[in-house]
Design a protein around this motif. Structure first.
Motif, PDB file in Angstrom:
ATOM      1  N   GLN A 213       0.829  -1.207   0.000  1.00 42.86           N
ATOM      2  CA  GLN A 213       0.000   0.000   0.000  1.00 42.86           C
ATOM      3  C   GLN A 213       0.862   1.254   0.000  1.00 42.86           C
ATOM      4  O   GLN A 213       0.595   2.206  -0.743  1.00 42.86           O
ATOM      5  CB  GLN A 213      -0.911   0.011   1.228  1.00 42.86           C
ATOM      6  CG  GLN A 213      -1.967  -1.072   1.256  1.00 42.86           C
ATOM      7  CD  GLN A 213      -2.876  -0.928   2.455  1.00 42.86           C
ATOM      8  OE1 GLN A 213      -3.455   0.127   2.698  1.00 42.86           O
ATOM      9  NE2 GLN A 213      -3.008  -1.982   3.238  1.00 42.86           N
ATOM     10  N   LEU A 217       1.119   4.235  -2.966  1.00 43.18           N
ATOM     11  CA  LEU A 217       0.979   5.678  -2.726  1.00 43.18           C
ATOM     12  C   LEU A 217       2.238   6.425  -3.146  1.00 43.18           C
ATOM     13  O   LEU A 217       2.169   7.502  -3.735  1.00 43.18           O
ATOM     14  CB  LEU A 217       0.683   5.928  -1.245  1.00 43.18           C
ATOM     15  CG  LEU A 217      -0.686   5.478  -0.742  1.00 43.18           C
ATOM     16  CD1 LEU A 217      -0.750   5.578   0.781  1.00 43.18           C
ATOM     17  CD2 LEU A 217      -1.798   6.322  -1.360  1.00 43.18           C
ATOM     18  N   LEU A 223       2.431   9.706  -1.070  1.00 42.97           N
ATOM     19  CA  LEU A 223       2.827   9.217   0.255  1.00 42.97           C
ATOM     20  C   LEU A 223       3.410  10.337   1.095  1.00 42.97           C
ATOM     21  O   LEU A 223       4.491  10.849   0.815  1.00 42.97           O
ATOM     22  CB  LEU A 223       3.860   8.091   0.114  1.00 42.97           C
ATOM     23  CG  LEU A 223       4.258   7.418   1.425  1.00 42.97           C
ATOM     24  CD1 LEU A 223       3.088   6.600   1.985  1.00 42.97           C
ATOM     25  CD2 LEU A 223       5.478   6.513   1.232  1.00 42.97           C
ATOM     26  N   GLU A 226       1.462  11.290   7.103  1.00 45.17           N
ATOM     27  CA  GLU A 226       0.168  10.868   7.632  1.00 45.17           C
ATOM     28  C   GLU A 226      -0.302   9.578   6.972  1.00 45.17           C
ATOM     29  O   GLU A 226      -0.783   8.658   7.649  1.00 45.17           O
ATOM     30  CB  GLU A 226      -0.869  11.980   7.437  1.00 45.17           C
ATOM     31  CG  GLU A 226      -0.619  13.218   8.286  1.00 45.17           C
ATOM     32  CD  GLU A 226      -1.704  14.260   8.111  1.00 45.17           C
ATOM     33  OE1 GLU A 226      -2.671  13.983   7.363  1.00 45.17           O
ATOM     34  OE2 GLU A 226      -1.595  15.345   8.714  1.00 45.17           O
ATOM     35  N   SER A 227      -0.194   9.508   5.650  1.00 46.72           N
ATOM     36  CA  SER A 227      -0.651   8.302   4.956  1.00 46.72           C
ATOM     37  C   SER A 227       0.243   7.108   5.295  1.00 46.72           C
ATOM     38  O   SER A 227      -0.236   5.975   5.382  1.00 46.72           O
ATOM     39  CB  SER A 227      -0.678   8.540   3.444  1.00 46.72           C
ATOM     40  OG  SER A 227       0.600   8.908   2.954  1.00 46.72           O
ATOM     41  N   ARG A 230      -0.893   5.774   8.538  1.00 44.39           N
ATOM     42  CA  ARG A 230      -2.195   5.115   8.439  1.00 44.39           C
ATOM     43  C   ARG A 230      -2.054   3.656   7.999  1.00 44.39           C
ATOM     44  O   ARG A 230      -2.804   2.795   8.485  1.00 44.39           O
ATOM     45  CB  ARG A 230      -3.101   5.862   7.459  1.00 44.39           C
ATOM     46  CG  ARG A 230      -3.794   7.080   8.042  1.00 44.39           C
ATOM     47  CD  ARG A 230      -4.983   7.493   7.197  1.00 44.39           C
ATOM     48  NE  ARG A 230      -4.607   7.791   5.816  1.00 44.39           N
ATOM     49  CZ  ARG A 230      -4.238   8.992   5.401  1.00 44.39           C
ATOM     50  NH1 ARG A 230      -4.205  10.003   6.263  1.00 44.39           N
ATOM     51  NH2 ARG A 230      -3.921   9.196   4.138  1.00 44.39           N
TER      52      ARG A 230
END
Length: 437
Positions: A213, A217, A223, A226-227, A230
């Motif tokens: 993932q 991103l 990316l 924060e992402s 997550r």
């Protein structure tokens, strides 16, 4: 000498006309209708720069690397500030669409010059199997000054070992736990493209391929810290917490771990964690596809890129008559794949039953006679009881067997003795019973 340029986008008529009227630094050699046509033109060696006047949203880090591998710098026109930031993050030089022809030509020249400088400085990478250029070959102008100033300062530790289950994951997982136990912020990454197992070792049943993932991103230029946080799974211990980017759930998903995207993930990881621990795969060989297509994805790219970007590498091998020769051969391959690397050598599963009396002494003497010049850093004792207890409970050695010599040996590798907690905050079952009593 004029720089050959290819363009794509509906706005190219005015763009091309303006560049051609300059009669100077750049020459438009082809106008493409779509990005796929532009890619084909660049791969044929037709151009040294590509101008994307429209459709920049289709650009990804992997595509940028494919063009970079054939020596092409990319310049995209956009008026969207967020899109400009995204493009810069994946190595594209972004300019406003209303830029004058002379300024655009100058920007193209700068991008090509910077790109050529980066290529010259890192040309040796491809000689050792690095077909995907990744962050190392990204043109300089694409990275804004503020991004460079805020670059992460975290340390990347990679754990590698040859085939044969020498204990890579055991070491990586427990290194992360020991560092977190010392109060450091830690991100553990499972980059094994053959047999990812960090999630299983830690009892993470809802594994969702966090690294894949994050790479997706990163490839899209989306990316941020924060992402990343997550998609990273938090693992809570009684003495601290660390985060994990779990590995691919099936071996056939290895194509999702491209070197270019992983390099961006590691860059971002260093911004969110003081220490990034990477569990790598075993294989270092260049894929056969490279003989036919230098743009092909590479199964071992994740391992090679992790080792290339690591600040410290631990090379672990099994301490027996099969594991030691494998490690010796593997270290030769490691030095060939990543020149200049100086790994810390760790012999794991040390036991008298496999080596004889005084196993550490015998192993050291044999290594000095037949092994490489690099000395052995540490010996980790075989402790199947402690390892099995941790695996059965889906926890770390510091929780399942805090007093084991294996746990102490791994802690010594990553935590300075004078800084280590003298007593883990984890209570043994015996201590718990005493307190209850």
């Amino acid at each position: 000498m004029s720089i050959p340029v290819v363009t794509v986008g509906e706005a190219q008529d005015d763009l091309v006309g303006g560049l051609e009227r300059l009669h100077g630094p750049v020459t438009v050699v082809r106008r493409c209708a779509e990005l796929a046509e532009l890619l084909a033109a660049c791969q044929s060696g037709l151009a040294r720069a590509a101008v994307v006047a429209e459709g920049s949203g289709e650009l990804t880090a992997s595509l940028v690397d494919r063009l970079g591998a054939v020596g092409v710098a990319i310049i995209a026109l956009t008026d969207n500030a967020e899109e400009s930031t995204r493009l810069q993050g994946i190595g594209v030089s972004a300019v406003i669409s209303s830029v004058e022809s002379a300024a655009l030509a100058e920007r193209i020249s700068e991008a090509v010059a910077q790109f050529s400088g980066h290529r010259s400085a890192t040309s040796g990478l491809r000689d050792h199997g690095f077909a995907e250029t990744g962050a190392a070959l990204r043109p300089g102008p694409a990275e804004p000054a503020e991004a460079r100033e805020s670059a992460g300062t975290g340390q990347v530790i990679a754990v590698w070992g040859p085939a044969g289950s020498p204990g890579r994951t055991l070491m990586a997982v427990n290194m992360a736990g020991e560092l977190a136990n010392e109060g450091k912020s830690v991100l553990l990454i499972d980059a094994d493209s053959y047999g990812a197992s960090v999630g299983a070792v830690l009892g993470l049943l809802d594994e969702a391929a966090g690294l894949a993932q994050a790479c997706r991103l990163a490839d899209q230029g989306l990316l941020d810290t924060e992402s990343l946080l997550r998609v990273a799974v938090p693992v809570a211990m009684k003495s601290g917490t660390f985060r994990v980017l779990t590995g691919i759930t099936r071996a056939d998903r290895w194509t999702e771990l491209r070197a270019s995207a992983l390099a961006l993930v590691l860059e971002r990881a260093k911004e969110v964690a003081e220490v990034v621990v990477v569990d790598t795969g075993f294989c270092l060989e260049a894929d056969e596809e490279l003989s036919f297509d230098t743009m092909a994805p590479r199964r071992n790219a994740a391992t090679l890129r992790s080792l290339e970007l690591a600040d410290k590498v631990f090379a672990v091998g099994s301490a027996d008559s099969i594991g030691v020769p494998r490690l010796v051969r593997g270290l030769a391959e490691l030095h060939a794949a990543v020149p200049g690397l100086k790994p810390e050598i760790v012999l794991n599963k040390v036991r008298a039953s496999a080596v004889g009396r005084s196993p550490e002494r015998q192993l050291r003497e044999a290594w000095e006679r037949f092994g490489p010049a690099t000395a052995i850093t540490a010996f980790l004792p075989a402790d199947p009881g402690a390892a099995d207890a941790a695996l059965l409970s889906g926890t770390l050695l510091l929780e399942a067997a805090p007093d084991s010599r294996l746990r102490a040996g791994i802690a010594d590798l990553v935590c300075a003795r004078d800084q280590r907690n003298r007593r883990s905050s984890v209570l043994t079952p015996t201590a718990k019973r005493r307190i209850r009593g």
